[in-house]
Design a protein around this motif. Structure first.
Motif, mmCIF file in Angstrom:
data_model
loop_
_atom_site.group_PDB
_atom_site.id
_atom_site.type_symbol
_atom_site.label_atom_id
_atom_site.label_comp_id
_atom_site.label_asym_id
_atom_site.label_seq_id
_atom_site.Cartn_x
_atom_site.Cartn_y
_atom_site.Cartn_z
ATOM 1 N N SER A 1 0.825 -1.209 0.000
ATOM 2 C CA SER A 1 0.000 0.000 0.000
ATOM 3 C C SER A 1 0.855 1.254 0.000
ATOM 4 O O SER A 1 0.536 2.240 -0.671
ATOM 5 C CB SER A 1 -0.932 -0.010 1.219
ATOM 6 N N SER B 1 -3.928 1.305 3.724
ATOM 7 C CA SER B 1 -3.289 0.178 4.402
ATOM 8 C C SER B 1 -4.249 -0.526 5.347
ATOM 9 O O SER B 1 -4.335 -1.763 5.359
ATOM 10 C CB SER B 1 -2.045 0.644 5.167
ATOM 11 N N THR C 1 -7.243 -2.215 3.230
ATOM 12 C CA THR C 1 -6.795 -3.369 2.453
ATOM 13 C C THR C 1 -6.390 -4.520 3.369
ATOM 14 O O THR C 1 -6.715 -5.684 3.099
ATOM 15 C CB THR C 1 -5.609 -2.989 1.551
#
Length: 260
Positions: free
Chosen positions: A191, A242, A245
């Motif tokens: 990310s 971040s 995900t």
């Protein structure tokens, strides 16, 4: 761990496209008028997740359609459809899958929290320099520079908090099945690189090329303006990308294990 059937992949891919479209529409509704190219959205997280879970083709489709459909459903009036952005989002849908394939031999390096934390520290120092040395913020008022530094510090602290949350609630390696999906720390590293390379550098280039071709209000501005504007908001974008995900990857790994 069993693979999904083609029908299930298409069904899940269609659901992710719908989710990406909704997230983009919501982000457009709360856009900053002074900076129409800057927005905070969960669409990149959905795109990254589609790439990891379903592969680069589905990732690219989610990225492109998540940008293309809202551009025509809800035109903002501040810009026409930027086809360069579709290319950027297609790359965002391909990059996570390609990165995960290439870094398998170096998994101990990217699985370490120090890669993401070190990258975040470098980004923080770079942003402090940008806010301190650039004249971009001067047009927003006398205290804009201090507000910019405060924003950078605040989002950096949120980034540190996100690292703690990822460490605290990360699943054990055994919960990730056969390793087909990346661990939360690998997802965080991915990310970070996706935000720095694609969502900052390439997205800024997409806006610069588009406005230069259109000859509009921003046509005579430099690439540095777009890049710096996106860079200032990158810590909070990285935080959202971040955490979202990593949470989706964790959930998906558990679902796959249940159906294995």
């Amino acid at each position: 761990m069993n693979e999904l059937s083609p029908v299930r992949k298409m069904t899940f891919g269609a659901a992710l496209i719908a989710i990406a479209v909704v997230f983009t529409l919501l982000a457009k509704l709360v856009a900053i008028n002074a900076l129409p190219f800057f927005r905070i959205s969960l669409t990149p997280a959905v795109t990254v997740f589609a790439s990891l879970a379903l592969g680069p083709i589905y990732g690219a489709l989610v990225g492109v359609l998540g940008d293309l459909v809202p551009a025509f459903l809800l035109p903002t009036g501040t810009m026409d459809y930027n086809f360069f952005l579709s290319i950027v989002y297609a790359l965002l849908g391909i990059f996570p899958w390609a990165f995960f394939q290439l870094q398998k031999k170096a998994r101990p390096f990217f699985s370490s929290p120090w890669f993401s934390m070190g990258g975040m520290a470098v980004l923080f120092l770079a942003l402090c320099l940008v806010v301190s040395l650039t004249d971009i913020l001067d047009s927003f008022g006398e205290y804009a520079r201090w507000a910019g530094l405060g924003f950078v510090l605040g989002t950096f602290l949120l980034g540190v908090l996100s690292f703690f949350l990822i460490w605290k609630f990360s699943p054990k390696p055994s919960a990730l099945g056969d390793g087909r999906l990346p661990s939360p720390w690998e997802t965080t590293a991915m990310s970070f690189l996706a935000e720095a390379i694609i969502m900052d550098a390439l997205k800024a280039l997409a806006f610069y090329l588009f406005y230069s071709m259109m000859g509009g209000t921003f046509g005579d501005e430099s690439y540095v303006f777009f890049y710096a504007s996106l860079l200032i908001g990158s810590p909070i974008n990285f935080l959202v990308l971040s955490l979202a995900t990593s949470a989706m990857v964790k959930t998906w790994s558990l679902i796959l294990n249940i159906h294995s």
